[in-house]
Design an enzyme around this catalytic site. Sequence first.
Site, PDB file in Angstrom:
ATOM      1  N   CYS A   7     -13.349  24.477  20.063  1.00 20.97           N
ATOM      2  CA  CYS A   7     -12.041  25.720  19.726  1.00 20.97           C
ATOM      3  C   CYS A   7     -12.446  25.201  18.277  1.00 20.97           C
ATOM      4  O   CYS A   7     -12.893  23.320  17.543  1.00 20.97           O
ATOM      5  CB  CYS A   7     -11.265  26.165  20.074  1.00 20.97           C
ATOM      6  SG  CYS A   7      -9.582  25.086  20.099  1.00 20.97           S
ATOM      7  N   ARG A  13      -6.571  27.077  22.097  1.00 20.61           N
ATOM      8  CA  ARG A  13      -7.484  27.557  23.054  1.00 20.61           C
ATOM      9  C   ARG A  13      -8.074  26.452  23.336  1.00 20.61           C
ATOM     10  O   ARG A  13      -7.810  26.145  25.154  1.00 20.61           O
ATOM     11  CB  ARG A  13      -8.512  28.301  22.181  1.00 20.61           C
ATOM     12  CG  ARG A  13      -8.430  30.235  21.419  1.00 20.61           C
ATOM     13  CD  ARG A  13      -9.090  30.338  20.579  1.00 20.61           C
ATOM     14  NE  ARG A  13      -9.076  29.464  19.697  1.00 20.61           N
ATOM     15  CZ  ARG A  13     -10.104  29.916  18.772  1.00 20.61           C
ATOM     16  NH1 ARG A  13     -11.060  30.906  18.417  1.00 20.61           N
ATOM     17  NH2 ARG A  13     -10.473  29.111  17.734  1.00 20.61           N
ATOM     18  N   ASP A 123      -9.259  33.933  18.469  1.00 20.42           N
ATOM     19  CA  ASP A 123      -8.072  32.844  17.706  1.00 20.42           C
ATOM     20  C   ASP A 123      -6.806  33.223  16.938  1.00 20.42           C
ATOM     21  O   ASP A 123      -6.586  34.405  17.262  1.00 20.42           O
ATOM     22  CB  ASP A 123      -7.920  31.782  16.494  1.00 20.42           C
ATOM     23  CG  ASP A 123      -7.712  30.556  15.670  1.00 20.42           C
ATOM     24  OD1 ASP A 123      -6.782  30.547  16.287  1.00 20.42           O
ATOM     25  OD2 ASP A 123      -8.008  30.774  14.613  1.00 20.42           O
TER      26      ASP A 123
HETATM   27  P1  4NP Z   1      -7.682  26.401  18.065  1.00 15.91           P
HETATM   28  O1  4NP Z   1      -6.291  27.862  17.175  1.00 15.91           O
HETATM   29  O2  4NP Z   1      -9.028  26.796  17.155  1.00 15.91           O
HETATM   30  O3  4NP Z   1      -7.198  28.284  18.473  1.00 15.91           O
HETATM   31  O4  4NP Z   1      -6.741  25.724  18.376  1.00 15.91           O
HETATM   32  C1  4NP Z   1      -6.398  26.885  15.519  1.00 15.91           C
HETATM   33  C2  4NP Z   1      -5.641  26.507  15.141  1.00 15.91           C
HETATM   34  C3  4NP Z   1      -5.327  25.927  14.196  1.00 15.91           C
HETATM   35  C4  4NP Z   1      -5.496  26.697  12.708  1.00 15.91           C
HETATM   36  C5  4NP Z   1      -6.639  26.831  13.328  1.00 15.91           C
HETATM   37  C6  4NP Z   1      -6.783  27.878  14.782  1.00 15.91           C
HETATM   38  N1  4NP Z   1      -6.005  26.517  11.356  1.00 15.91           N
HETATM   39  O5  4NP Z   1      -6.039  27.118  10.337  1.00 15.91           O
HETATM   40  O6  4NP Z   1      -5.103  25.124  11.261  1.00 15.91           O
END
Ligand code: 4NP
Length: 155
Positions: A7, A13, A123
């Site tokens: 991800c 995720r 997300d």
């Molecule tokens: P992930 O979610 O890609 O599912 O781990 C996110 C975690 C952090 C951020 C964005 C999405 N961020 O912008 O810090």
Amino acid sequence: MNILMVCLGNICRSPLAEGIMKEKAKKYNLQIKVDSAGTAAYHAGEYPDSRSMEVALKNGIDISDQRARKFRSDDFERFDKIFAMDDSNYSNLIALAQTPEDKEKVEMILNKVHPGEDKSVPDPYYGGKDGFDKVFDMLDKACEKIASEIATKNN
Ligand code: 4NP
């Protein structure tokens, strides 16, 4: 068979996808290796998001041993299958691929349950807890399909 879940941050995720896939491997007695990574390094070294750890635990899966890391180009050599959570992760991975074989390893994870539709796992980072429940259910269905396919091929 080595499977990598990818991800953006590797805290929401893909840690869930890794934890669920490892559970399915136990259920189907599969000899596979599962890991996860993010296309960005913002959260490298961190625990999974507390909301991901909570929804996993609620479903009997402990993902607290995981730590975030950034995707590396040698992951294309180390893994047989690389599942992207959303279209942006997918494009980033395809851009990093060096060969047609690398590109072939990359697939949108929800295409396992909705073939050809290129649906993204939303997300959940900026939303509420219910978003994490929804993500868990989507990933559970996709990982169940991945595991049952591997189990069938092995028999
Ligand atoms: P992930 O979610 O890609 O599912 O781990 C996110 C975690 C952090 C951020 C964005 C999405 N961020 O912008 O810090």
